[in-house]
Structure formats: C-alpha cells, structure tokens
Design an enzyme around this catalytic site. Structure first.
Site, PDB file in Angstrom:
ATOM      1  N   HIS A  97       0.806  -1.227   0.000  1.00  0.00           N
ATOM      2  CA  HIS A  97       0.000   0.000   0.000  1.00  0.00           C
ATOM      3  C   HIS A  97       0.835   1.271   0.000  1.00  0.00           C
ATOM      4  O   HIS A  97       0.295   2.355  -0.197  1.00  0.00           O
ATOM      5  CB  HIS A  97      -0.965  -0.007   1.189  1.00  0.00           C
ATOM      6  CG  HIS A  97      -2.273   0.650   0.878  1.00  0.00           C
ATOM      7  ND1 HIS A  97      -3.376   0.553   1.697  1.00  0.00           N
ATOM      8  CD2 HIS A  97      -2.676   1.435  -0.162  1.00  0.00           C
ATOM      9  CE1 HIS A  97      -4.386   1.225   1.167  1.00  0.00           C
ATOM     10  NE2 HIS A  97      -3.982   1.777   0.058  1.00  0.00           N
ATOM     11  N   ASP A 124      -9.347  -0.248   4.327  1.00  0.00           N
ATOM     12  CA  ASP A 124      -8.139  -0.789   4.940  1.00  0.00           C
ATOM     13  C   ASP A 124      -8.453  -1.229   6.364  1.00  0.00           C
ATOM     14  O   ASP A 124      -9.295  -0.633   7.033  1.00  0.00           O
ATOM     15  CB  ASP A 124      -7.068   0.313   4.978  1.00  0.00           C
ATOM     16  CG  ASP A 124      -5.649  -0.215   5.018  1.00  0.00           C
ATOM     17  OD1 ASP A 124      -5.408  -1.227   5.703  1.00  0.00           O
ATOM     18  OD2 ASP A 124      -4.781   0.391   4.360  1.00  0.00           O
ATOM     19  N   HIS A 126      -6.024  -1.016   8.442  1.00  0.00           N
ATOM     20  CA  HIS A 126      -5.055  -0.175   9.142  1.00  0.00           C
ATOM     21  C   HIS A 126      -5.226   1.280   8.724  1.00  0.00           C
ATOM     22  O   HIS A 126      -5.640   1.575   7.603  1.00  0.00           O
ATOM     23  CB  HIS A 126      -3.631  -0.633   8.822  1.00  0.00           C
ATOM     24  CG  HIS A 126      -3.407  -2.100   9.043  1.00  0.00           C
ATOM     25  ND1 HIS A 126      -3.689  -3.034   8.059  1.00  0.00           N
ATOM     26  CD2 HIS A 126      -2.967  -2.787  10.122  1.00  0.00           C
ATOM     27  CE1 HIS A 126      -3.411  -4.243   8.536  1.00  0.00           C
ATOM     28  NE2 HIS A 126      -2.974  -4.124   9.777  1.00  0.00           N
ATOM     29  N   ASP A 128      -2.760   3.426   8.333  1.00  0.00           N
ATOM     30  CA  ASP A 128      -1.659   3.811   7.439  1.00  0.00           C
ATOM     31  C   ASP A 128      -1.251   5.267   7.633  1.00  0.00           C
ATOM     32  O   ASP A 128      -0.940   5.977   6.671  1.00  0.00           O
ATOM     33  CB  ASP A 128      -2.033   3.547   5.981  1.00  0.00           C
ATOM     34  CG  ASP A 128      -2.067   2.063   5.652  1.00  0.00           C
ATOM     35  OD1 ASP A 128      -1.722   1.253   6.527  1.00  0.00           O
ATOM     36  OD2 ASP A 128      -2.449   1.714   4.519  1.00  0.00           O
ATOM     37  N   HIS A 141       4.551   0.886   4.150  1.00  0.00           N
ATOM     38  CA  HIS A 141       3.137   0.662   3.825  1.00  0.00           C
ATOM     39  C   HIS A 141       2.220   1.071   4.970  1.00  0.00           C
ATOM     40  O   HIS A 141       0.998   1.113   4.790  1.00  0.00           O
ATOM     41  CB  HIS A 141       2.873  -0.787   3.375  1.00  0.00           C
ATOM     42  CG  HIS A 141       2.867  -1.822   4.465  1.00  0.00           C
ATOM     43  ND1 HIS A 141       2.351  -3.078   4.277  1.00  0.00           N
ATOM     44  CD2 HIS A 141       3.331  -1.797   5.737  1.00  0.00           C
ATOM     45  CE1 HIS A 141       2.488  -3.781   5.389  1.00  0.00           C
ATOM     46  NE2 HIS A 141       3.080  -3.030   6.290  1.00  0.00           N
ATOM     47  N   ASP A 227      -7.186  -1.796   0.004  1.00  0.00           N
ATOM     48  CA  ASP A 227      -6.253  -2.737   0.605  1.00  0.00           C
ATOM     49  C   ASP A 227      -7.059  -3.983   0.951  1.00  0.00           C
ATOM     50  O   ASP A 227      -8.022  -3.920   1.721  1.00  0.00           O
ATOM     51  CB  ASP A 227      -5.648  -2.114   1.861  1.00  0.00           C
ATOM     52  CG  ASP A 227      -4.564  -2.969   2.496  1.00  0.00           C
ATOM     53  OD1 ASP A 227      -4.683  -4.211   2.448  1.00  0.00           O
ATOM     54  OD2 ASP A 227      -3.615  -2.400   3.049  1.00  0.00           O
ATOM     55  N   ASP A 229      -6.561  -6.302   2.861  1.00  0.00           N
ATOM     56  CA  ASP A 229      -6.661  -6.702   4.263  1.00  0.00           C
ATOM     57  C   ASP A 229      -7.801  -5.980   4.982  1.00  0.00           C
ATOM     58  O   ASP A 229      -8.083  -6.269   6.147  1.00  0.00           O
ATOM     59  CB  ASP A 229      -5.329  -6.554   5.008  1.00  0.00           C
ATOM     60  CG  ASP A 229      -4.900  -5.109   5.279  1.00  0.00           C
ATOM     61  OD1 ASP A 229      -5.752  -4.211   5.354  1.00  0.00           O
ATOM     62  OD2 ASP A 229      -3.674  -4.882   5.431  1.00  0.00           O
ATOM     63  N   GLU A 272      -1.894  -5.080  -1.644  1.00  0.00           N
ATOM     64  CA  GLU A 272      -1.627  -5.983  -0.518  1.00  0.00           C
ATOM     65  C   GLU A 272      -2.139  -7.411  -0.726  1.00  0.00           C
ATOM     66  O   GLU A 272      -2.310  -8.152   0.247  1.00  0.00           O
ATOM     67  CB  GLU A 272      -2.170  -5.408   0.802  1.00  0.00           C
ATOM     68  CG  GLU A 272      -1.517  -4.100   1.217  1.00  0.00           C
ATOM     69  CD  GLU A 272      -0.092  -4.221   1.746  1.00  0.00           C
ATOM     70  OE1 GLU A 272       0.388  -5.365   1.880  1.00  0.00           O
ATOM     71  OE2 GLU A 272       0.532  -3.173   2.007  1.00  0.00           O
TER      72      GLU A 272
END
Length: 306
Positions: A97, A124, A126, A128, A141, A227, A229, A272
């Site tokens: 990412h 996402d 996360h 980030d 990332h 992303d 994830d 990702e």
C-alpha cells in the site's frame, strides 16, 4: 466506452512480509482482464513496472527501504499520470500500500489541473498514518496517508510538485480496526474522517457509504484505494497483515455497488494481495469479483428505487 489502464507494481518494499510483489500477476491469473472486458470495458494492460528489488534490510532512521519506495512510487506516479492524461481510468495493481503515495499524488495533481474535486475512499484494516518517529516497524506501507498529508520524507511527499498532495477532508477511511497509539493521535490532530469497524457495527455499511459519499457530484473524481486486508481474513486470507473482524463479503459488495451507482469512479488501487499466503488464489478471485462490482456488476434484482 471506458478504457482501463492496468498498471502492475510488483513490489513489497514497503511491506512487513514478502509476497505482495506477486499480487498483480495473481489478479491477472484470476481473470481480471476478461472480467472487465465482459463489462464492455476496453482494457489496456501495460504489464508490470520495473523497479528496485526488495533488499530486506532493517529500518534506517525509522524508515525501511526508503530509496526503493521512492523509486517505485515515482514509477507509479508517472504511469498513473500518463493514463489520466490519455483520459483512461488507471487501475494500479499492487504490490503493497505504500504505492498509493505515487498513485494518489498523480490523481491529486490531475484534479488540481482539471478543476475536479477529489474524494479518496480508503478501504483498509489499518490507518496507514504512521510517521517514521512513531512507527513500531519502519514499514512504509504503514505511512502513505501521513505522506499524502505532507508528513513524511521530502522525497515521498511532493511527487506532484507541491505538498500536501491531499487534504484531510478529501479522504474517507473505511473498515479500520488496527491503529497504533501514535497514529490515533495523528488522525485526531488532522481531523481525518474514519469509519472504523465499531462505527460500521453500530450504523451499518449502507449508512457508512452514504456518509462517505456525501457531497460528491458530477465534478468529483472518486479514487478508491482498496487494501485487501480491509476484508475479513475468513474470506480474504491472502494478505500480509490480516486482522480479524473485517467487513463481510456482502458488506464489501454493497460498498462497491454503491460506488458504481455514482458513476464517478475515475481511478483505483488494489493492493496488498499476497499469493504466498493465499489459498488456491481465493483472495485474488474475490478481488476480481469486487472490481467487477465497482464497474457495474450488481446483485440487484428488484427494480431500482425511483
């Protein structure tokens, strides 16, 4: 008829584990081009960008593989800029990412040049939003949102010739459920709109997407940075930093379909995907399915509301 420019960026220099560099080809194997062409889209596959190998070294001054990340993001920036200038819809296939720094910097510059409003939908697990001074790993990332807001190494924050590339009111983060303490403070200080999983649980995904899309109009350029994830690992195991408790398949489909309904999607990152951790390319196949929905495939059987 829309023309899609597929741009492979096969690197994991910003990631915590190796394998995301194989992501672009896994999506091709899963039938991405054929799925898009079945939606009456013209697809130009530019193949994979070239860049430095992953040296797999320890962080230096809180940043891991900085020079490599700079080079990869420059390559992405140049290719996405070229696609936008040709009137194509760039679809950047990661890779990790951190590549969104180059992608979104190019989109932001395009919006400035053409007088468009920018709305980034960032899916996402996360946030980030780490900085080199607070990141527990130094993995880049985990830093792209902060870099796009102008907080990061000089070489990563000014691809478009100015900084910041993006303002906090131009992004909506969706599906967040893993945030470091320093990131949480940064998000609060910047005022970044976040729809975390608690918010989704309490209000439902439809309400989240209505809020995330609030204010978009015909002059808005929607960029989706997806992303994988973000999704629950039960349905998307092939990611490097899986986090339990993500959106379900139906919730993800609803997001994609509601974005498609706007008709305003103009650029896309899909990142990702880590085939080394996947099961029989399951996550890549799911990614292609969701991308199809972004471009108009719908489960809707009833008549649309008037």
């Amino acid at each position: 008829m829309k023309t899609i420019s597929l741009i492979g960026a096969p690197t994991d220099v910003g990631a915590s584990v190796k394998g995301a560099g194989m992501g672009p080809d896994a999506m091709r194997v899963a039938g991405l081009t054929q799925a898009l062409e079945a939606r009456d889209l013209t697809v130009i596959d530019h193949g994979n960008l070239q860049g430095p190998a992953n040296p797999w070294q320890a962080p230096v001054n809180g940043l891991r593989h900085l020079n490599e990340a700079i080079d990869w993001n420059q390559a992405v920036y140049d290719e996405v800029s070229s696609a936008l200038k040709q009137g194509h819809l760039p679809m950047m296939l990661g890779g990790d990412h951190c590549l969104a720094i180059g992608s979104i910097s190019a989109v932001a510059k395009h919006c400035k040049d053409t007088g468009k409003k920018l709305r980034v939908l960032w899916f996402d697990a996360h946030a980030d939003s780490n900085l080199s001074t607070i990141s527990p790993t130094g993995n880049i990332h985990g830093m792209p949102v902060a870099c796009l807001m102008g907080h990061g190494p000089e070489q990563l924050i000014a691809y478009g010739g100015y900084t910041p590339a993006m303002q906090p009111n131009e992004i909506r983060q969706i599906g967040i459920r893993s945030v470091d303490d320093g990131e949480r403070q940064f998000i609060h200080d910047m005022g970044i709109p976040v729809f975390d999983m608690r918010y989704i649980d309490e209000h439902g995904m439809r309400a989240v997407m209505l809020k995330a899309l609030e204010g978009v109009d015909e002059n808005t350029h929607i960029h989706v940075s997806f992303d994988l994830d973000c999704l629950d690992p039960d349905i998307a195991p092939g990611v490097g930093t899986a986090v339990l408790g993500g959106p379900t398949y139906r919730e993800a489909q609803l997001c994609m379909e509601m974005i498609a309904d706007t008709g305003l999607l103009r650029s896309l990152d899909v990142v990702e995907l880590n085939p080394a951790l996947d099961l029989r390319n399951q996550t890549a196949i799911l990614a292609v399915d969701l991308i199809e929905s972004l471009f108009g495939k719908s489960t809707l059987v009833r008549m649309a509301d008037k």
